[in-house]
Design an enzyme around this catalytic site. Structure first.
Site, PDB file in Angstrom:
ATOM      1  CG  HIS A   3       1.497   7.614   2.657  1.00  0.00           C
ATOM      2  ND1 HIS A   3       1.143   8.267   3.810  1.00  0.00           N
ATOM      3  CD2 HIS A   3       2.778   7.228   2.830  1.00  0.00           C
ATOM      4  CE1 HIS A   3       2.180   8.280   4.650  1.00  0.00           C
ATOM      5  NE2 HIS A   3       3.185   7.658   4.065  1.00  0.00           N
TER       6      HIS A   3
ATOM      7  CG  ASP B   2      -0.972  10.907   4.202  1.00  0.00           C
ATOM      8  OD1 ASP B   2      -0.113  11.344   5.000  1.00  0.00           O
ATOM      9  OD2 ASP B   2      -0.984   9.732   3.799  1.00  0.00           O
TER      10      ASP B   2
END
Length: 487
Positions: free
Chosen positions: A20, A123
């Site tokens: 990520h 995120d």
């Protein structure tokens, strides 16, 4: 005359996991290249992932703001000194880690109070970011880390529950209402989805489901979604996501292509145990399309018995290879390593993947189908042996093998974080299918076409370049409108 509008400022808040953080850094670089002021928020032990890579880019200035990770008294069951999702091997610990991230809300608010940015990109698995952005009256954009296709599959799974039509785990079912005919088995679904969604599940699975549902609700309330994909790759699924699921979304990928220089490609992620030049010299000694690259990403674990099967499969395939091995399971591998010296290169730990994939010597990529790896393979024009392990990787496999037709499956059937159960003969056969003969040429030609489309998408005037430009334009207008409303 009113004051001149200020330069747009975007704050990025990635989940603390390599898969990520790395694409988030690439996205921040893309925004910075469009003259947007960019700040990345992370915790102390994750900061080097950003600062190391940023030291090699002289063209873009990106600020890194460090906030403390909750200590072990605050974060239930998380040992001191652990701040990254990649460090957990059990679902139970992963759930505890995601719960601990909710304690970062106050620190994030302090950063926004200090910087007063115009937008927060956070995120998907940090759903509290939507509330934080609302508090500061700025748009929150969600970053998924995956593609449109898997989002559409997930939506169809949750809405229509097609897995209820089969009685056994290894019976295939059709995922309804998708642009292509896509079939899966129950055994390839996440644990939390395998049973009836409304039945009592074990505690860890129900907690996972809770986190997932909260993330989806926060996404539905957000300003929109940034997707690391490009229009030409999955046009029908981008349309489905926008028009059927009803999300605003911008395709800005492949984001890894913002790293043009070898040095930038080498510096992505953690420190590699191999020298950039040693790696390139080895590849330079090989013929084009002659090397198999095998890597399972930063989260999957490979069992000792599977390591042995992979070694036998590679040797039996009679191809040159680079194999990335993580963790301690290198039992019996030293003897194998001596035997294949010159023909095989084993990298222990982190590998400079984009640098490797982009080399003309690479002919096939054996991959766990994490989206970063899959898209990196596609944008380097490398056909793939798909070996999904968990998360949404079985969905990504279907995109590669059935929709794009740029790869073949190794035969993985079980959703499980441990890589195991595949025989050496199947590994050998899948590799040879992509390296030797007519079918190999056909798959390679489709993969090369994907590479051309990917490169065109990120060039000035390409689909991803235009999507990013229009998003930045929209955020600037939103910012100016909000500023004037406050004035």
């Amino acid at each position: 005359m009113g004051a001149e509008p200020q330069r747009l400022h975007v704050v990025f808040f990635p989940l603390m996991a390599a898969g990520h953080m790395i694409p988030t850094l690439d996205i921040a670089k893309l925004f910075a290249a469009h003259h947007v002021k960019t700040t990345i928020v992370t915790t102390p032990l994750n900061a080097p992932t950003f600062t190391k890579a940023l030291n090699t880019t002289t063209t873009t200035t990106i600020d890194v703001e460090v906030i403390p990770f909750p200590n072990s008294n605050e974060a239930d069951g998380i040992p001191e000194g652990i701040e990254n999702f990649d460090q957990f091997t059990s679902n139970e610990m992963a759930v505890k880690f995601l719960k601990a991230t909710t304690l970062l809300q106050q620190s994030l608010e302090q950063i926004l109070e200090k910087h007063k940015p115009d937008c927060l990109v956070a995120d998907m698995l940090l759903p509290f970011a939507t509330d934080v952005a609302a508090k500061f009256n700025i748009p929150r954009l969600v970053f998924h880390g995956t593609n449109y296709f898997s989002q559409c599959v997930t939506h169809s799974m949750i809405k229509y529950e097609p897995f209820k039509t089969v009685s056994s785990d290894d019976e295939e079912f059709l995922i309804p209402y998708l642009p292509h005919e896509v079939k899966l088995m129950k055994s390839q679904l996440p644990d939390m989805m395998r049973g009836d969604l409304d039945m009592d599940m074990d505690i860890v699975n129900s907690e996972w489901m809770e986190i997932f549902v909260r993330a989806m609700e926060a996404e539905a309330k957000s300003y929109g979604v940034i997707v690391n994909s490009f229009h030409e790759l999955e046009p029908e699924y981008a349309d489905y996501y926008r028009n059927v699921i009803g999300r605003r979304a911008w395709s800005i990928g492949p984001v890894s292509l913002c790293n043009r220089e070898n040095e930038a490609k080498f510096q992505r992620g953690k420190d590699s145990c191999i020298d950039e030049h040693e790696c390139l010299n080895w590849l330079n000694s090989k013929k084009p399309n002659s090397v198999v690259y095998i890597c399972f990403g930063s989260l999957a674990q490979v069992s000792n018995s599977q390591v042995e099967e992979i070694a036998m499969g590679l040797e039996a395939s009679e191809q040159d290879f680079i194999w990335v091995l993580r963790g301690s399971n290198t039992k019996n591998i030293e003897e194998f390593e001596k035997r294949v010296e010159g023909k095989g290169l084993i990298i222990r730990g982190w590998a400079p993947q984009v640098l490797i994939l982009d080399h003309e010597a690479i002919g096939t990529f054996v991959t766990h189908c994490g989206w970063n790896s899959t898209l990196e393979g596609l944008s380097c024009g490398v056909p793939m042996v798909t070996w999904p392990v968990f998360a949404e990787q079985f969905y990504n496999e279907k995109l590669v093998t059935q929709v794009l037709e740029t790869g073949v499956g190794v035969g993985a059937k079980e959703w499980n974080r441990m890589v195991e159960g595949i025989k050496w003969e199947d590994i050998r056969d899948a590799i040879r299918k992509l390296m030797v003969g007519e079918e190999a040429l056909e798959l390679r030609s489709k993969a090369k076409k994907m590479k051309e489309l990917a490169r065109m998408a990120v060039e000035v005037g390409g689909s991803s370049y235009c999507d990013l430009s229009s998003l930045i334009q929209e955020l600037s207008s939103y910012n100016n409108a909000t500023t004037y409303a406050r004035d």
